[in-house]
Design an enzyme around this catalytic site. Structure first.
Site, PDB file in Angstrom:
ATOM      1  N   ARG A 161      36.244 -41.578  16.573  1.00  0.00           N
ATOM      2  CA  ARG A 161      37.068 -42.649  16.042  1.00  0.00           C
ATOM      3  C   ARG A 161      36.475 -43.984  16.473  1.00  0.00           C
ATOM      4  O   ARG A 161      36.009 -44.132  17.607  1.00  0.00           O
ATOM      5  CB  ARG A 161      38.513 -42.552  16.543  1.00  0.00           C
ATOM      6  CG  ARG A 161      39.381 -41.557  15.817  1.00  0.00           C
ATOM      7  CD  ARG A 161      39.666 -42.019  14.391  1.00  0.00           C
ATOM      8  NE  ARG A 161      40.583 -41.144  13.683  1.00  0.00           N
ATOM      9  CZ  ARG A 161      40.211 -40.143  12.904  1.00  0.00           C
ATOM     10  NH1 ARG A 161      38.926 -39.864  12.771  1.00  0.00           N
ATOM     11  NH2 ARG A 161      41.099 -39.419  12.256  1.00  0.00           N
ATOM     12  N   GLU A 203      38.054 -49.629   9.344  1.00  0.00           N
ATOM     13  CA  GLU A 203      37.486 -49.041   8.129  1.00  0.00           C
ATOM     14  C   GLU A 203      38.267 -49.474   6.893  1.00  0.00           C
ATOM     15  O   GLU A 203      39.493 -49.595   6.955  1.00  0.00           O
ATOM     16  CB  GLU A 203      37.471 -47.518   8.248  1.00  0.00           C
ATOM     17  CG  GLU A 203      36.588 -47.038   9.390  1.00  0.00           C
ATOM     18  CD  GLU A 203      36.660 -45.530   9.610  1.00  0.00           C
ATOM     19  OE1 GLU A 203      37.369 -44.832   8.840  1.00  0.00           O
ATOM     20  OE2 GLU A 203      36.022 -45.054  10.555  1.00  0.00           O
ATOM     21  N   HIS A 213      32.294 -42.542   7.246  1.00  0.00           N
ATOM     22  CA  HIS A 213      33.318 -41.610   7.737  1.00  0.00           C
ATOM     23  C   HIS A 213      33.296 -40.327   6.896  1.00  0.00           C
ATOM     24  O   HIS A 213      34.303 -39.901   6.345  1.00  0.00           O
ATOM     25  CB  HIS A 213      34.714 -42.249   7.708  1.00  0.00           C
ATOM     26  CG  HIS A 213      35.675 -41.588   8.655  1.00  0.00           C
ATOM     27  ND1 HIS A 213      36.708 -42.255   9.264  1.00  0.00           N
ATOM     28  CD2 HIS A 213      35.752 -40.316   9.120  1.00  0.00           C
ATOM     29  CE1 HIS A 213      37.390 -41.437  10.039  1.00  0.00           C
ATOM     30  NE2 HIS A 213      36.818 -40.244   9.969  1.00  0.00           N
TER      31      HIS A 213
END
Length: 299
Positions: A219, A248, A265
């Site tokens: 993360r 993000e 991601h």
């Protein structure tokens, strides 16, 4: 049919199976919130007491992923709401990507690809990956899979986290700064929460050192992103491979460097993983509403 709510559009791998079984509502607007009994979403969704107050009949939060740092687990527990994730089914793919990012940084694969596409051929020398000391922060399922993949390359494998694992032979280093100092490559695979937000700070990056590489497939919350930008700009560390970011999908232009490999991601973004994730998300809901523990129950 049991009403369930998704706060964001459902992936095509998941939507058809859910709609066969449940009355699916996408977005809170127009959804019968007082009747909703399940909440479905990705690993980055936020579930807080304010949302729960609007869902008085909610019984289960089913995460289509393994992340749950945006979910107030204490608030769920206080209301007796079950939390289930799609555990284990994306482990191999995330670990594969982590190794790919590492090799791409060490061997300048992305930077050299850009050079060749622009007509270049002569490029700076890269660095050997084999024989490096590998540190893994967070030895859960994904951390173990990364360590197992890295071990054949590594001079040594070390790991850190909350506690030592008696079933592995790799060296445990409980302090993250010490783990970074002992490692040439530091992989982040730990779950993120308020307790470890920004734990990879300037001190950890300094300890990783001028030859060190940071790989993050966990993360963005784990990393002090401004400190990382500064460390890359100053040469405090050699490079980074990043699949996750602080905000993000915003990626700072300061990270657009030849020493950094950027990834959107995509750790679980394989056909196989997404199919398995969808199947498990549905299985979690089906089990719960059949009166059984979900297979991905987070305890």
């Amino acid at each position: 049919m049991i009403p369930i709510l998704s706060l964001s559009p459902l992936p095509e791998t998941l939507a058809p199976a859910l709609r066969e079984r449940y009355a699916v509502h996408v977005g809170a607007g127009g959804a019968p919130l007082p009747a909703v009994r399940a909440l479905v979403g990705g690993g980055s969704m936020t579930v807080d007491p304010a949302l729960l107050d609007r869902l008085p009949r909610l019984e289960i939060v089913a995460v289509h992923g393994v992340g749950h740092d945006g979910i107030d687990k204490a608030a769920l527990a206080a209301r007796g709401i079950v939390l289930a994730i799609t555990s284990d089914v994306l482990t191999e793919d995330v670990a594969d990507l982590a190794i790919g990012l590492w090799l791409a940084v060490e061997r300048r694969i992305a930077a050299n690809d850009r050079s060749v596409r622009a007509g270049g051929w002569s490029v700076p020398l890269a660095r050997r990956a084999s024989g490096r000391r590998i540190g893994v922060y967070g030895l859960g399922a994904i951390g173990r899979a990364i360590a197992a993949r890295a071990a054949p390359f590594a001079g040594e494998v070390l790991y850190g986290g909350r506690s030592a694992k008696p079933d592995v032979a790799w060296r445990f280093v409980p302090d993250l700064t010490a783990l970074a100092a002992a490692s040439d490559v530091l992989f982040l695979a730990a779950a993120a929460d308020a307790g470890n937000a920004g734990v990879v700070d300037a001190a950890v990056l300094t300890a990783l050192g001028t030859g060190g590489v940071l790989i993050n497939v966990a993360r963005g919350l784990l990393v002090d992103q401004p400190a990382l930008v500064a460390a890359l700009a100053s040469g405090t560390i050699a490079g980074a491979g990043l699949d996750v970011f602080a905000d993000e999908p915003s990626v700072p232009a300061a990270l657009h460097r030849d020493t950094v490999v950027l990834s959107p991601h995509q750790g679980s973004a394989t056909t196989e993983a997404r199919a398995a994730m969808a199947a498990m998300a549905v299985a979690n809901l089906d089990a719960h509403f059949a009166g059984m523990p979900p297979p991905g129950l987070l305890r």
